[in-house]
Write a protein that holds these residues in place. Structure first.
Motif, PDB file in Angstrom:
ATOM      1  N   PRO A  93       0.834  -1.211   0.000  1.00  0.00           N
ATOM      2  CA  PRO A  93       0.000   0.000   0.000  1.00  0.00           C
ATOM      3  C   PRO A  93       0.868   1.260   0.000  1.00  0.00           C
ATOM      4  O   PRO A  93       1.899   1.333   0.670  1.00  0.00           O
ATOM      5  N   LEU A  94       0.409   2.253  -0.758  1.00  0.00           N
ATOM      6  CA  LEU A  94       1.146   3.507  -0.880  1.00  0.00           C
ATOM      7  C   LEU A  94       0.853   4.423   0.296  1.00  0.00           C
ATOM      8  O   LEU A  94      -0.315   4.669   0.640  1.00  0.00           O
ATOM      9  N   THR A  95       1.900   4.914   0.923  1.00  0.00           N
ATOM     10  CA  THR A  95       1.781   5.984   1.907  1.00  0.00           C
ATOM     11  C   THR A  95       1.922   7.301   1.169  1.00  0.00           C
ATOM     12  O   THR A  95       2.907   7.494   0.441  1.00  0.00           O
ATOM     13  N   PRO A  96       0.969   8.217   1.290  1.00  0.00           N
ATOM     14  CA  PRO A  96       1.055   9.486   0.552  1.00  0.00           C
ATOM     15  C   PRO A  96       2.397  10.171   0.779  1.00  0.00           C
ATOM     16  O   PRO A  96       2.886  10.260   1.906  1.00  0.00           O
ATOM     17  N   GLY A  97       2.980  10.614  -0.325  1.00  0.00           N
ATOM     18  CA  GLY A  97       4.253  11.303  -0.258  1.00  0.00           C
ATOM     19  C   GLY A  97       5.461  10.395  -0.260  1.00  0.00           C
ATOM     20  O   GLY A  97       6.594  10.878  -0.228  1.00  0.00           O
ATOM     21  N   ARG A  98       5.248   9.078  -0.316  1.00  0.00           N
ATOM     22  CA  ARG A  98       6.349   8.120  -0.310  1.00  0.00           C
ATOM     23  C   ARG A  98       6.403   7.365  -1.632  1.00  0.00           C
ATOM     24  O   ARG A  98       5.476   7.425  -2.444  1.00  0.00           O
ATOM     25  N   HIS A  99       7.497   6.630  -1.847  1.00  0.00           N
ATOM     26  CA  HIS A  99       7.640   5.816  -3.046  1.00  0.00           C
ATOM     27  C   HIS A  99       6.877   4.507  -2.888  1.00  0.00           C
ATOM     28  O   HIS A  99       6.832   3.928  -1.804  1.00  0.00           O
ATOM     29  N   LEU A 100       6.303   4.033  -3.986  1.00  0.00           N
ATOM     30  CA  LEU A 100       5.703   2.705  -4.000  1.00  0.00           C
ATOM     31  C   LEU A 100       6.789   1.638  -3.848  1.00  0.00           C
ATOM     32  O   LEU A 100       7.891   1.775  -4.389  1.00  0.00           O
ATOM     33  N   ARG A 101       6.460   0.590  -3.109  1.00  0.00           N
ATOM     34  CA  ARG A 101       7.379  -0.527  -2.924  1.00  0.00           C
ATOM     35  C   ARG A 101       6.632  -1.827  -3.219  1.00  0.00           C
ATOM     36  O   ARG A 101       5.399  -1.869  -3.205  1.00  0.00           O
ATOM     37  N   GLY A 102       7.377  -2.907  -3.455  1.00  0.00           N
ATOM     38  CA  GLY A 102       6.729  -4.170  -3.753  1.00  0.00           C
ATOM     39  C   GLY A 102       7.670  -5.337  -3.644  1.00  0.00           C
ATOM     40  O   GLY A 102       8.740  -5.256  -3.023  1.00  0.00           O
ATOM     41  N   ALA A 103       7.269  -6.455  -4.255  1.00  0.00           N
ATOM     42  CA  ALA A 103       8.041  -7.685  -4.193  1.00  0.00           C
ATOM     43  C   ALA A 103       7.725  -8.549  -5.397  1.00  0.00           C
ATOM     44  O   ALA A 103       6.685  -8.386  -6.043  1.00  0.00           O
ATOM     45  N   ALA A 104       8.629  -9.470  -5.700  1.00  0.00           N
ATOM     46  CA  ALA A 104       8.450 -10.419  -6.798  1.00  0.00           C
ATOM     47  C   ALA A 104       8.697 -11.829  -6.278  1.00  0.00           C
ATOM     48  O   ALA A 104       9.551 -12.040  -5.397  1.00  0.00           O
ATOM     49  N   TYR A 105       7.965 -12.793  -6.848  1.00  0.00           N
ATOM     50  CA  TYR A 105       8.044 -14.183  -6.423  1.00  0.00           C
ATOM     51  C   TYR A 105       8.034 -15.087  -7.656  1.00  0.00           C
ATOM     52  O   TYR A 105       7.357 -14.796  -8.641  1.00  0.00           O
ATOM     53  N   ALA A 106       8.763 -16.190  -7.571  1.00  0.00           N
ATOM     54  CA  ALA A 106       8.729 -17.185  -8.642  1.00  0.00           C
ATOM     55  C   ALA A 106       8.895 -18.568  -8.039  1.00  0.00           C
ATOM     56  O   ALA A 106       9.769 -18.779  -7.192  1.00  0.00           O
ATOM     57  N   GLU A 107       8.039 -19.493  -8.467  1.00  0.00           N
ATOM     58  CA  GLU A 107       8.228 -20.892  -8.090  1.00  0.00           C
ATOM     59  C   GLU A 107       9.075 -21.538  -9.173  1.00  0.00           C
ATOM     60  O   GLU A 107       8.766 -21.434 -10.368  1.00  0.00           O
ATOM     61  N   CYS A 108      10.149 -22.194  -8.759  1.00  0.00           N
ATOM     62  CA  CYS A 108      11.164 -22.658  -9.698  1.00  0.00           C
ATOM     63  C   CYS A 108      11.502 -24.127  -9.490  1.00  0.00           C
ATOM     64  O   CYS A 108      11.303 -24.688  -8.409  1.00  0.00           O
ATOM     65  N   VAL A 109      12.057 -24.721 -10.552  1.00  0.00           N
ATOM     66  CA  VAL A 109      12.608 -26.072 -10.512  1.00  0.00           C
ATOM     67  C   VAL A 109      14.014 -25.997 -11.082  1.00  0.00           C
ATOM     68  O   VAL A 109      14.234 -25.395 -12.140  1.00  0.00           O
ATOM     69  N   VAL A 110      14.977 -26.600 -10.385  1.00  0.00           N
ATOM     70  CA  VAL A 110      16.352 -26.608 -10.879  1.00  0.00           C
ATOM     71  C   VAL A 110      16.802 -28.046 -11.071  1.00  0.00           C
ATOM     72  O   VAL A 110      16.534 -28.925 -10.238  1.00  0.00           O
ATOM     73  N   ALA A 111      17.447 -28.287 -12.195  1.00  0.00           N
ATOM     74  CA  ALA A 111      18.003 -29.596 -12.526  1.00  0.00           C
ATOM     75  C   ALA A 111      16.950 -30.696 -12.498  1.00  0.00           C
ATOM     76  O   ALA A 111      17.281 -31.872 -12.337  1.00  0.00           O
ATOM     77  N   GLY A 112      15.688 -30.334 -12.634  1.00  0.00           N
ATOM     78  CA  GLY A 112      14.611 -31.300 -12.621  1.00  0.00           C
ATOM     79  C   GLY A 112      14.477 -32.055 -11.317  1.00  0.00           C
ATOM     80  O   GLY A 112      13.751 -33.039 -11.231  1.00  0.00           O
ATOM     81  N   ALA A 113      15.174 -31.566 -10.262  1.00  0.00           N
ATOM     82  CA  ALA A 113      15.256 -32.352  -9.040  1.00  0.00           C
ATOM     83  C   ALA A 113      14.900 -31.597  -7.772  1.00  0.00           C
ATOM     84  O   ALA A 113      14.721 -32.204  -6.733  1.00  0.00           O
TER      85      ALA A 113
END
Length: 235
Positions: A93-113
């Motif tokens: 959520p944006l606080t007035p007068g401040r910068h927007l912030r966030g996050a990123a997510y990824a579900e991953c598989v490595v080496a098929g294992a």
């Protein structure tokens, strides 16, 4: 029954200062680290952010997994060794007068294992805002169904409440390797550890470093965090 060996994964977490510094040095730093995944803070988030994100990933020898403008500059990049099966972006959520912030997510598989959830965020510089943002980030981490690897520029040190919220129940990679004295900010005058990488306790921390070289001092105002992990192999 013989236990399956762990699956190695090399991770870099890096606040790249919106590519305001020496971009050739930045690309060289990441390429020399040869990571499987890079968790970026202050990546492209404005006009033409998609081609800019792709160009950044290409300069690292990687591809875009998730993030960008929908995650407000948090960007997840992977090598071709890692397959992304789902991704999600979050805005706090944006606080007035401040910068927007966030996050990123990824579900991953490595080496098929080995399956894991990769997550990255960048919390506010305002200490009044950070705890609520940390709580929202932590809620998503706790909801992950696979072991979590989470990195963030928390904009506070390990004694802060937002840090404590995110770290709860997870392993601080620096502490695991007895290297919590390695400072991450600023490159010009290192004085604080505000960039962290946390992992599920089922993940083994093999090595941890904050890469302080003449090249990293040119590449950004933060040092990159470099961590080697062993993921639990799927049954």
């Amino acid at each position: 029954m013989t236990q399956s060996p762990g699956v190695p994964l090399r991770v870099v977490s890096y606040n790249i200062h919106s590519q305001r510094d020496d971009t050739a040095a930045l690309a060289a730093v990441v390429r020399e680290a040869r990571p499987d995944v890079v968790i970026v803070q202050e990546g492209p988030r404005r006009f033409r952010w998609r081609p800019k994100s792709a160009a950044l990933a290409g300069s690292f020898g990687l591809v875009v997994a998730a993030g960008g403008l929908p995650a407000l500059g948090n960007l997840l990049l992977t090598s071709l060794r890692v397959r992304v099966v789902a991704e999600k972006c979050q805005r706090f959520p944006l606080t007035p007068g401040r910068h927007l912030r966030g996050a990123a997510y990824a579900e991953c598989v490595v080496a098929g294992a080995a399956r894991f959830t990769l997550a990255g965020s960048h919390l506010s510089t305002d200490p009044a805002e950070r705890p609520a943002q940390a709580a929202l980030f932590k809620r998503e981490l706790d909801a992950a169904v696979t072991p979590v690897i989470a990195a963030a520029d928390l904009n506070e040190g390990p004694d802060g409440p937002a840090w404590a919220t995110v770290a709860h129940g997870l392993t601080d990679a620096a502490v695991a390797m007895d290297r919590a004295d390695r400072l991450t900010y600023s490159c010009a005058q290192p004085r604080r550890r505000i960039d962290a990488l946390f992992v599920d306790p089922r993940i083994t921390v093999v090595d941890y470093d904050v890469v302080d070289t003449p090249q990293t001092r040119r590449a950004s105002d933060h040092f990159p965090v470099l961590v080697d992990l062993l993921l639990p192999a799927a049954d």
